[in-house]
Design a protein around this motif. Structure first.
Motif, PDB file in Angstrom:
ATOM      1  N   ALA B 111       0.873  -0.999   0.502  1.00 25.07           N
ATOM      2  CA  ALA B 111      -0.085  -0.102   0.221  1.00 25.07           C
ATOM      3  C   ALA B 111       1.175   1.058   0.093  1.00 25.07           C
ATOM      4  CB  ALA B 111      -0.607   0.113   0.976  1.00 25.07           C
ATOM      5  N   THR B 112       2.115   1.177   0.514  1.00 24.99           N
ATOM      6  CA  THR B 112       3.065   2.377   0.960  1.00 24.99           C
ATOM      7  C   THR B 112       4.041   2.507  -0.246  1.00 24.99           C
ATOM      8  OG1 THR B 112       4.504   0.985   2.539  1.00 24.99           O
ATOM      9  CG2 THR B 112       2.710   2.423   2.840  1.00 24.99           C
ATOM     10  N   ALA B 113       3.661   1.517  -1.301  1.00 23.71           N
ATOM     11  CA  ALA B 113       4.832   1.478  -2.425  1.00 23.71           C
ATOM     12  C   ALA B 113       4.349   1.715  -3.163  1.00 23.71           C
ATOM     13  CB  ALA B 113       6.312   0.047  -3.073  1.00 23.71           C
ATOM     14  N   ARG B 114       3.415   3.200  -3.795  1.00 20.32           N
ATOM     15  CA  ARG B 114       2.200   3.741  -4.456  1.00 20.32           C
ATOM     16  C   ARG B 114       2.718   4.331  -5.743  1.00 20.32           C
ATOM     17  NH1 ARG B 114      -1.451   6.904  -0.880  1.00 20.32           N
ATOM     18  NH2 ARG B 114      -1.846   7.527  -3.532  1.00 20.32           N
ATOM     19  N   HIS B 115       4.205   4.832  -5.711  1.00 17.46           N
ATOM     20  CA  HIS B 115       4.683   5.607  -6.598  1.00 17.46           C
ATOM     21  C   HIS B 115       5.307   4.184  -7.879  1.00 17.46           C
ATOM     22  CE1 HIS B 115       4.193   9.198  -4.837  1.00 17.46           C
ATOM     23  NE2 HIS B 115       4.597   8.450  -3.360  1.00 17.46           N
ATOM     24  N   THR B 116       5.564   2.912  -6.866  1.00 20.43           N
ATOM     25  CA  THR B 116       5.722   2.056  -8.170  1.00 20.43           C
ATOM     26  C   THR B 116       4.775   0.658  -8.873  1.00 20.43           C
ATOM     27  OG1 THR B 116       6.270   0.641  -6.532  1.00 20.43           O
ATOM     28  CG2 THR B 116       8.250   1.926  -7.329  1.00 20.43           C
ATOM     29  N   LEU B 117       3.566   0.950  -8.306  1.00 18.92           N
ATOM     30  CA  LEU B 117       2.771   0.183  -8.721  1.00 18.92           C
ATOM     31  C   LEU B 117       1.715   1.125  -9.889  1.00 18.92           C
ATOM     32  CD1 LEU B 117       2.577  -1.935  -6.402  1.00 18.92           C
ATOM     33  CD2 LEU B 117       2.928  -2.473  -8.208  1.00 18.92           C
ATOM     34  N   PRO B 118       1.190   0.303 -10.383  1.00 15.60           N
ATOM     35  CA  PRO B 118      -0.101   0.896 -11.328  1.00 15.60           C
ATOM     36  C   PRO B 118      -1.748   0.823 -10.757  1.00 15.60           C
ATOM     37  CG  PRO B 118       0.983  -0.812 -13.063  1.00 15.60           C
ATOM     38  CD  PRO B 118       1.630  -0.509 -11.673  1.00 15.60           C
ATOM     39  N   LEU B 119      -2.031   1.426  -9.848  1.00 16.11           N
ATOM     40  CA  LEU B 119      -3.275   1.363  -9.355  1.00 16.11           C
ATOM     41  C   LEU B 119      -3.867   0.267 -10.035  1.00 16.11           C
ATOM     42  CD1 LEU B 119      -5.422   3.575  -7.071  1.00 16.11           C
ATOM     43  CD2 LEU B 119      -6.616   4.453  -9.308  1.00 16.11           C
ATOM     44  N   ARG B 120      -4.709  -0.179 -10.909  1.00 11.94           N
ATOM     45  CA  ARG B 120      -5.653  -1.287 -10.848  1.00 11.94           C
ATOM     46  C   ARG B 120      -4.624  -1.952 -10.048  1.00 11.94           C
ATOM     47  NH1 ARG B 120     -10.262  -1.828 -14.349  1.00 11.94           N
ATOM     48  NH2 ARG B 120      -9.508  -4.250 -15.043  1.00 11.94           N
ATOM     49  N   LEU B 121      -3.643  -2.575 -10.521  1.00  7.44           N
ATOM     50  CA  LEU B 121      -2.549  -3.398 -10.123  1.00  7.44           C
ATOM     51  C   LEU B 121      -2.634  -3.273  -8.636  1.00  7.44           C
ATOM     52  CD1 LEU B 121      -0.553  -6.101 -10.745  1.00  7.44           C
ATOM     53  CD2 LEU B 121       0.630  -4.626 -11.019  1.00  7.44           C
ATOM     54  N   ARG B 122      -2.070  -2.157  -8.279  1.00 12.16           N
ATOM     55  CA  ARG B 122      -2.499  -2.291  -7.142  1.00 12.16           C
ATOM     56  C   ARG B 122      -3.141  -2.546  -6.294  1.00 12.16           C
ATOM     57  NH1 ARG B 122      -2.414   2.474  -3.682  1.00 12.16           N
ATOM     58  NH2 ARG B 122      -2.219   3.613  -5.187  1.00 12.16           N
ATOM     59  N   ARG B 205       8.265  -6.812 -13.109  1.00 10.72           N
ATOM     60  CA  ARG B 205       9.182  -6.156 -12.152  1.00 10.72           C
ATOM     61  C   ARG B 205       8.979  -5.488 -11.042  1.00 10.72           C
ATOM     62  NH1 ARG B 205      12.667  -0.537 -15.724  1.00 10.72           N
ATOM     63  NH2 ARG B 205      13.307  -2.823 -16.711  1.00 10.72           N
ATOM     64  N   ALA B 206       7.210  -5.417 -11.516  1.00 15.55           N
ATOM     65  CA  ALA B 206       6.892  -4.773  -9.781  1.00 15.55           C
ATOM     66  C   ALA B 206       6.929  -5.693  -9.320  1.00 15.55           C
ATOM     67  CB  ALA B 206       5.525  -4.258 -10.057  1.00 15.55           C
ATOM     68  N   VAL B 207       6.570  -7.088  -9.853  1.00 13.41           N
ATOM     69  CA  VAL B 207       6.767  -8.462  -8.908  1.00 13.41           C
ATOM     70  C   VAL B 207       7.582  -8.357  -7.998  1.00 13.41           C
ATOM     71  CG1 VAL B 207       5.874 -11.223  -8.508  1.00 13.41           C
ATOM     72  CG2 VAL B 207       4.507  -9.647 -10.025  1.00 13.41           C
ATOM     73  N   GLY B 644      11.804   2.840  -9.551  1.00 10.08           N
ATOM     74  CA  GLY B 644      10.275   1.988  -9.854  1.00 10.08           C
ATOM     75  C   GLY B 644      10.370   2.873 -10.909  1.00 10.08           C
ATOM     76  N   VAL B 645      10.980   2.278 -12.562  1.00 10.54           N
ATOM     77  CA  VAL B 645      10.694   3.199 -13.058  1.00 10.54           C
ATOM     78  C   VAL B 645       8.648   3.276 -13.419  1.00 10.54           C
ATOM     79  CG1 VAL B 645      10.804   2.303 -15.607  1.00 10.54           C
ATOM     80  CG2 VAL B 645      12.699   2.237 -14.269  1.00 10.54           C
ATOM     81  N   PRO B 646       8.206   2.550 -13.303  1.00 11.45           N
ATOM     82  CA  PRO B 646       7.120   2.986 -14.695  1.00 11.45           C
ATOM     83  C   PRO B 646       6.314   4.017 -13.709  1.00 11.45           C
ATOM     84  CG  PRO B 646       7.296   0.748 -13.135  1.00 11.45           C
ATOM     85  CD  PRO B 646       8.150   0.945 -12.575  1.00 11.45           C
ATOM     86  N   ARG B 647       6.822   4.418 -12.971  1.00 12.97           N
ATOM     87  CA  ARG B 647       6.670   5.766 -12.273  1.00 12.97           C
ATOM     88  C   ARG B 647       6.376   6.884 -13.366  1.00 12.97           C
ATOM     89  NH1 ARG B 647       8.575   9.734  -7.549  1.00 12.97           N
ATOM     90  NH2 ARG B 647      10.236   8.175  -7.735  1.00 12.97           N
ATOM     91  N   ARG B 648       7.541   6.691 -14.408  1.00  8.04           N
ATOM     92  CA  ARG B 648       7.295   8.362 -15.380  1.00  8.04           C
ATOM     93  C   ARG B 648       6.473   7.688 -16.573  1.00  8.04           C
ATOM     94  NH1 ARG B 648      12.576   8.354 -17.433  1.00  8.04           N
ATOM     95  NH2 ARG B 648      12.312   6.443 -18.842  1.00  8.04           N
TER      96      ARG B 648
END
Lengths: 154, 658
Positions: B111-122, B205-207, B644-648
């Motif tokens: 939940a706190t790693a919000r910047h590295t994960l897309p919203l839906r996946l999280r 990458r997220a997992v 956390g590359v996905p952010r961009r």
């Protein structure tokens, strides 16, 4: 390599590894499995001498004889029969008369059992499950905890 | 009062986790952003509630609140404070609470790693995680409530099982549970991907960091457990192929495979369906392990007081999640876009082989562990499958895998060349052969398999190092260049090198056990025993009392070639509350080897029985495991994971949507 060849290589590699593993498992299952027997089973089933077994039951009261050189002789019994066990080595801390035990070893021609490992329970509330099951079947089951009221309520 | 609040917090956590399950799932299906955003706060709330409940139980233990049944059964006022705390999870209810606590902790971290994960996946991941937490919270509340009161409260507790009164209990279960339960995150990610029907390199990458974290702790937990059993049980062995040990080893094998398959997915966008399957299988094995350990269906040296009635509940949870996940997999996996196939001789080809070997090895352990159960429930016949089975099946499968490690590491992505790889590994191979020959020369012979294994261990270490060297050191480069290259190498590459070298160290430690010596003998005070190259003199046997036990201590003087090198004490203890005896092995670490003495029964003539071992290089087994875990940790600090590359990409995608 074409796509088809690549796929075939992958499938062949996987198949080969699984086939080898299966062969290993089947041979090992045939050679290394040890059956659990109660003293009555040994008497009634006419088991061949030299068979490797796990013998389980209760250590008969007054049967433990300690001989020089860390040798121990004791009797494992169930409701109907008893088998004498020879063992050399260290006994578990909770090995006591009248309590459950599982000995692994070889049955001799005279129905004496030579054990190379002896397991007792690990906790005074706990008894080797195979032993507990056998005793329940023979109607001998009783809670063996040393006056353990909380254990009985669990 | 705190106890009631703890109980209430558990109920609250159950309610919150149901919110965390339903709302984000609904949000993700209806594409409702605010609903999906509920996942984060709900996960934090659940965690806070579970943490409160956990601390409430710890408080009850530390203050010896004997109005709580759980404390009565497992604690005692005379017990040292550290063991009062570790006693919290030294029993069924408390250990399940720790389980849920870690489950909630991982959800909170996601939940706190919000910047590295897309919203839906999280949102979907947290939703699945919440369902698992809800199931176990229900289990706790319905059948294993740690906060049950007793009236009237007894004056004194029944003490903890003496075998568990050890620093090992303080460290081993938390480490192992973080590993065990950590895999649940990979599982939740996999389920989320299946629900979404979409999976890509981003997902991999997220997992990866979560799998890696779980793997690091699982590695440490298993190694720690092995060392604990080694010194506590007094049998001199460090691995018994016991069902409970296997229960933790199977998830480790699956997690190791998953770790390697996510690399392929991240780099080459392939092995997607397989990776999802591995994540599901990994957590299923964790659940199975929990079931086997907690239900008491297995006889094991690790089985403590258990209750079969609870087994049925865990079995229900097990069937629900494993069955549900596989059903979801069968239904949704065909939707996932398949990645391309690739050349057999390449890094990814080698990683596929790695996965094949690991999965097969895991399957053989699975069969050996569960076959007795299956046979008994079908025919009533009781059998035991012991070490000989695993040595005959698991080892032959692992040996080729170990040999493949340096080769796979040297092959290039996409199109590798076996010849080139062989050339680059020539040095490492030659050194390994030299090491094997040196062993033969020094030890004057030993089992062939052990010598080959030591060579193999060195091959893995040298191979890992030489791969790094060739990457940093182009031919004729100057030192400055080498330095810049070494610094520029991603941390994950260094992590791989370190972890693989650790595997080599473990292999050497295991192989060295072929040279250990064991002696069962009798010794009188003043008498001597020769163990390997060391001589032990029994100085005397004396009684000693401490806190909740009293003991009989045998004191030995250890000498080597006539020179005394130190004293060693082994003892037999009697824990007075439970009247339970234990044997405490005396261990002296000399170099990398250990001298191990365990006491037997006293003879009539004053002699004491003892079992003494000299185990050369045995510590390498655990040191190597720690090196492996350190490699994993180093890899976790890699820039790709930190930043956390996905952010961009999310940001870019969000702009045109507005």
């Amino acid at each position: 390599m074409t796509r088809k060849q690549r796929r075939l290589t992958l499938i062949a590699a996987g198949g080969a590894i699984i086939a080898v593993a299966l062969a290993l498992v089947l041979t090992a299952m045939r050679d290394t499995i040890v059956f659990f027997r109660a003293p009555s089973d040994i008497v009634t089933m006419d088991i061949k001498p030299g068979t490797r077994l796990r013998l389980g039951g209760l250590v008969a009261e007054g049967s433990i004889v300690r001989e020089p050189g860390q040798r121990v002789v004791f009797v494992v019994k169930d409701a109907n029969h008893a088998i004498t066990v020879n063992y050399t080595g260290m006994l578990p801390d909770l090995f006591r008369e009248g309590q459950g035990v599982v000995a692994e070893g070889v049955l001799g021609p005279d129905r004496r059992f030579t054990a190379d490992s002896v397991l007792a329970k690990h906790d005074e509330r706990y008894m080797p499950r195979e032993v507990a099951d056998t005793l329940k079947k023979q109607g001998l089951w009783q809670h063996t905890g040393d006056a353990d009221p909380a254990g009985a309520t669990q | 009062m705190i106890v009631e609040l703890g109980h209430f917090a558990l109920t609250l956590a159950l309610a919150l986790s149901l919110v965390q399950f339903i709302l984000p799932l609904w949000g993700a299906l209806a594409n409702d952003e605010p609903l999906m955003n509920v996942a984060g706060p709900a996960a934090l709330g659940t965690f806070a509630a579970v943490a409160f409940a956990f601390l409430a139980l710890v408080h009850a233990y530390v203050t010896s609140d004997f109005s709580v049944l759980n404390v009565v059964e497992n604690s005692h006022t005379l017990k040292p404070t550290l063991y009062k705390i570790s006693g919290v999870w030294g029993n069924h209810e408390g250990s399940m609470l720790l389980w849920v606590f870690i489950l909630a902790l991982f959800a909170a971290l996601v939940a706190t790693a919000r910047h590295t994960l897309p919203l839906r996946l999280r949102a979907l991941t947290l939703s699945v995680q919440a369902l698992i937490a809800a199931a176990f919270l229900l289990f706790l509340l319905v059948s294993s409530n740690p906060f049950t009161r007793v009236n009237p409260a007894p004056f004194e507790g029944q003490d903890l099982n003496p075998i568990l009164q050890d620093i090992g209990l303080a460290i081993h279960p938390p480490l192992l549970y973080i590993g065990y339960v950590g895999i649940s995150i990979s599982f939740s990610f996999a389920a989320a991907a299946l629900i979404e029907g979409r999976i890509d390199a981003l997902w991999a990458r997220a997992v990866r960091p979560w799998t890696l974290t779980a793997w690091v702790f699982l590695t440490l937990g298993i190694a720690m457990g092995s060392y604990w059993a080694y010194y506590e049980l007094g049998w001199g062995g460090w691995w018994f192929w016991d069902p409970v040990e296997n229960a933790s080893f199977m998830p480790w094998l699956a997690a190791t495979a998953l770790l390697h398959s996510t690399v392929v997915m991240e780099k080459r966008d392939a092995l997607k369906v397989w990776t999802i399957l591995l994540a599901i299988v990994g957590f299923s094995l964790s659940l199975l392990g929990t079931f086997l350990v907690r239900s008491g269906v297995l006889t094991s040296v690790h089985t403590f007081a258990t209750d079969p009635a609870r087994g049925a509940f865990i079995l229900g949870i097990l069937v629900f999640f494993i069955g549900g996940a596989f059903a979801l997999f069968a239904w949704r996996a065909p939707l996932l876009r398949h990645g391309g196939l690739f050349a057999p001789v390449s890094r990814e080809g080698a990683l596929v082989l790695n996965n094949l070997f690991l999965a097969t090895a895991c399957a053989t352990v699975f069969i050996g562990t569960l076959y007795p159960l299956a046979l008994e429930s079908l025919t009533g016949e009781k059998i035991s499958v012991g070490a000989p089975y695993f040595e005959a099946t698991f080892l032959p499968i692992m040996l080729p895998l170990l040999f493949l490690i340096p080769i796979g590491q040297t092959l290039a992505w996409k199109r590798g060349e076996l010849l080139g790889a062989a050339q680059r590994l020539m040095g490492a191979f030659a050194l390994a052969i030299a090491a094997g020959l040196a062993v033969i020369a020094i030890t004057e012979g030993g089992p062939v398999l052990a010598i080959v294994s030591i060579g193999l261990g060195f091959f893995i270490i040298f191979g890992a190092v030489s791969d790094t060297i060739t990457r940093c050191w182009p031919k004729g480069a100057q030192l400055g260049v080498v330095w810049r290259r070494a610094v520029g190498l991603p941390r994950s590459a260094w992590g791989t090198t370190l972890a693989h070298a650790g595997v080599g160290v473990v292999v050497i430690g295991i192989a060295a056990s072929a040279w250990s010596t064991e002696d069962i003998t009798l010794v009188k005070p003043g008498g001597r025993v020769q163990v390997g190259p060391y001589s032990l003199r029994l100085d005397g046997v004396f009684p000693r009392a401490f806190g909740n036990y009293r003991e009989e201590v045998a004191r030995f003087m250890v000498s080597h070639h006539g020179r005394d090198i130190g004293a060693l004490e082994a003892s037999k203890r009697l824990y007075t509350t439970r009247g339970m005896p234990t044997t405490e092995a005396g261990i002296m670490t000399i170099g990398l080897g250990q001298l191990y003495v365990s006491l037997g029964d006293n003879e009539a003539d004053g002699a004491i029985g003892l079992r003494a071992y000299w185990k050369p290089y045995v510590t390498l087994i655990w040191l190597g495991s720690i090196i492996m875990a350190a490699g994993g940790l180093l890899s976790l600090t890699d820039r790709r994971i930190r930043v956390g590359v996905p952010r961009r990409r999310i940001h870019v995608a969000a702009v045109p949507a507005e």
